[in-house]
Design a protein around this motif. Structure first.
Motif: not given
Lengths: 148, 64
Positions: A26-55
């Motif tokens: 992912f891009s270097g500015s991608a945000k990494v969070t923890e949601q209910n035990g899953a690791v989620c990576v979010t890339e945010s832009g004005i037009f497009k956002s992409k979030e992937v959670c790894y279980l």
């Protein structure tokens, strides 16, 4: 377990996720969070956002592996996530501050006030998925690994 | 909030499930216990699709 690593510098900085034998970038500015035990990576832009959670495979409750004694020192706020998805937050008042301790199978949330201590809640250690607070002895071991 | 959203869940075996949203729809992700669900809602907040991924349990070998 998903392992997240930030690699490179400046415009070449990337967020690399290794999970289930695969690597995703992912891009270097991608945000990494923890949601209910899953690791989620979010890339945010004005037009497009992409979030992937790894279980990961649901392991036996982390709560059962907690040591006896004080889990959380005197904290303004203690947040506990249970295995069933329920989240409990214990906030301190002006005249008291909360702490948390484990004794056998039970974890007690204690309110420490001017006139002494009082148990405000008792939770089965096996039901606990995660704990977060300011002065936490066990939080680091309960949360997913994040390498920077 | 971005116009085009994509949310994905990768299970413990590496299988990826994705839902994409556009101008007239938005994507939502909900987790409860060992189940994570991806859903899509239209402009009238009506859910048009939902895909749930269940996390498999780890088999604990207790030596028996």
């Amino acid at each position: 377990m998903a392992t997240v690593t930030k690699k490179g510098i400046g415009p070449w900085r990337k967020t690399v996720v290794e999970h289930a034998g695969k690597t995703e970038t992912f891009s270097g500015s991608a945000k990494v969070t923890e949601q209910n035990g899953a690791v989620c990576v979010t890339e945010s832009g004005i037009f497009k956002s992409k979030e992937v959670c790894y279980l990961d495979k649901s392991a036996p409750s982390k709560g059962s592996a907690l040591p006896d004694g004080q889990l959380v020192g005197k904290s303004k706020s203690i947040s506990v996530e249970l295995n069933n998805g329920e989240k409990r937050v214990y906030d301190s008042s002006i005249t008291s501050i909360n702490s948390m301790e484990k004794s056998g199978e039970n974890v007690k949330v204690v309110k420490n006030g001017v006139f002494g201590s009082k148990v405000v809640d008792t939770i089965k250690a096996n039901d606990i998925a995660n704990i977060q607070s300011e002065d936490c002895n066990v939080c680091k071991s309960m949360n997913p690994i994040y390498k920077d | 909030m971005a116009i085009f959203e994509e949310k994905s869940v990768v299970d413990a075996n590496g299988k990826k499930t994705s839902v994409k949203g556009g101008i007239f729809s938005r994507v939502e992700m909900n987790s409860k216990g060992n189940t994570t669900c991806l859903g899509k809602r239209d402009v009238f907040n009506i859910k048009s699709e939902e895909t749930c991924v269940v996390t498999p349990s780890t088999v604990v070998n207790n030596g028996k």
